[in-house]
Design a protein around this motif. Structure first.
Motif, PDB file in Angstrom:
ATOM      1  N   MET A 286     -49.351 -19.226 -57.731  1.00 27.08           N
ATOM      2  CA  MET A 286     -48.285 -18.891 -58.636  1.00 27.08           C
ATOM      3  C   MET A 286     -47.595 -20.172 -58.923  1.00 27.08           C
ATOM      4  N   LEU A 287     -47.369 -20.677 -57.884  1.00 32.66           N
ATOM      5  CA  LEU A 287     -46.031 -21.981 -58.085  1.00 32.66           C
ATOM      6  C   LEU A 287     -47.026 -23.046 -58.657  1.00 32.66           C
ATOM      7  N   VAL A 288     -48.313 -23.347 -58.567  1.00 33.55           N
ATOM      8  CA  VAL A 288     -49.124 -24.199 -59.337  1.00 33.55           C
ATOM      9  C   VAL A 288     -49.225 -24.191 -60.649  1.00 33.55           C
ATOM     10  N   CYS A 289     -49.270 -22.882 -61.010  1.00 38.21           N
ATOM     11  CA  CYS A 289     -49.275 -22.374 -62.587  1.00 38.21           C
ATOM     12  C   CYS A 289     -48.076 -22.762 -63.230  1.00 38.21           C
ATOM     13  N   GLN A 290     -46.773 -22.573 -62.671  1.00 36.83           N
ATOM     14  CA  GLN A 290     -45.493 -22.952 -62.883  1.00 36.83           C
ATOM     15  C   GLN A 290     -45.302 -24.513 -62.968  1.00 36.83           C
ATOM     16  N   PHE A 291     -45.898 -25.054 -62.115  1.00 43.35           N
ATOM     17  CA  PHE A 291     -45.832 -26.669 -62.257  1.00 43.35           C
ATOM     18  C   PHE A 291     -46.463 -27.065 -63.081  1.00 43.35           C
ATOM     19  N   GLY A 292     -47.747 -26.511 -63.510  1.00 46.46           N
ATOM     20  CA  GLY A 292     -48.683 -27.187 -64.598  1.00 46.46           C
ATOM     21  C   GLY A 292     -47.866 -26.901 -65.773  1.00 46.46           C
ATOM     22  N   ALA A 293     -47.369 -25.855 -65.830  1.00 47.89           N
ATOM     23  CA  ALA A 293     -46.471 -25.466 -67.409  1.00 47.89           C
ATOM     24  C   ALA A 293     -45.488 -26.431 -67.453  1.00 47.89           C
ATOM     25  N   LEU A 294     -44.638 -26.729 -66.395  1.00 50.64           N
ATOM     26  CA  LEU A 294     -43.598 -27.514 -66.422  1.00 50.64           C
ATOM     27  C   LEU A 294     -43.833 -28.909 -66.748  1.00 50.64           C
ATOM     28  N   LEU A 295     -45.040 -29.389 -66.052  1.00 46.67           N
ATOM     29  CA  LEU A 295     -45.556 -30.634 -66.357  1.00 46.67           C
ATOM     30  C   LEU A 295     -46.123 -30.701 -67.836  1.00 46.67           C
ATOM     31  N   HIS A 296     -46.605 -29.804 -68.506  1.00 47.20           N
ATOM     32  CA  HIS A 296     -47.038 -29.854 -69.977  1.00 47.20           C
ATOM     33  C   HIS A 296     -45.579 -29.613 -70.897  1.00 47.20           C
ATOM     34  N   TRP A 297     -44.779 -29.492 -70.314  1.00 45.24           N
ATOM     35  CA  TRP A 297     -43.264 -29.509 -71.334  1.00 45.24           C
ATOM     36  C   TRP A 297     -42.632 -30.603 -71.113  1.00 45.24           C
ATOM     37  N   VAL A 298     -42.587 -31.163 -70.084  1.00 48.67           N
ATOM     38  CA  VAL A 298     -42.156 -32.722 -69.568  1.00 48.67           C
ATOM     39  C   VAL A 298     -42.991 -33.606 -70.601  1.00 48.67           C
ATOM     40  N   THR A 299     -44.217 -33.619 -70.369  1.00 49.24           N
ATOM     41  CA  THR A 299     -45.112 -34.568 -71.347  1.00 49.24           C
ATOM     42  C   THR A 299     -44.772 -34.318 -72.613  1.00 49.24           C
ATOM     43  N   LEU A 300     -44.606 -33.066 -73.180  1.00 48.75           N
ATOM     44  CA  LEU A 300     -44.270 -33.057 -74.708  1.00 48.75           C
ATOM     45  C   LEU A 300     -43.050 -33.630 -74.999  1.00 48.75           C
ATOM     46  N   LEU A 301     -41.933 -33.413 -74.062  1.00 55.47           N
ATOM     47  CA  LEU A 301     -40.613 -33.829 -74.439  1.00 55.47           C
ATOM     48  C   LEU A 301     -40.289 -35.201 -74.319  1.00 55.47           C
TER      49      LEU A 301
END
Length: 105
Positions: free
Chosen positions: A1-16
């Motif tokens: 679950m933590l890996v999934c949240q980190f991946g989503a966070l990484l996608h948002w950081v990349t977008l921003l």
């Protein structure tokens, strides 16, 4: 679950971070008309301005050489941007977004 949240966070950081990069650096290409006026006012390529004589013996400053130099800068920058798109895509495919962005900086 933590890996999934980190991946989503990484996608948002990349977008921003991509949006911030476009905000600060895409204006060079898309805002060139306004930037050229400011560069003329600041005196870039003033060496290419010459004094000329008009038909009625009036003296004026001809800055067509300055305009040509500023157009040359824009032409070279936009051409290099287009030509470097292919190697940039290669780096994206093989090394990923972060490595490509670090190399671009």
């Amino acid at each position: 679950m933590l890996v999934c949240q980190f991946g989503a966070l990484l996608h948002w950081v990349t977008l921003l971070s991509g949006l911030v990069e476009c905000l600060f650096f895409a204006g060079i290409a898309f805002g060139w008309a306004s930037l050229a006026v400011i560069l003329k006012r600041e005196g870039y390529f003033n060496d290419f301005c010459i004094n000329a004589t008009g038909a009625n013996s009036s003296v004026y400053t001809d800055c067509s050489g300055q305009d040509e130099q500023l157009s040359l800068v824009f032409t070279i920058a936009s051409t290099m941007s287009t030509l470097l798109a292919l190697p940039n895509g290669f780096f994206f495919d093989h090394f990923g977004t972060m490595t490509t962005r670090i190399l671009a900086m």
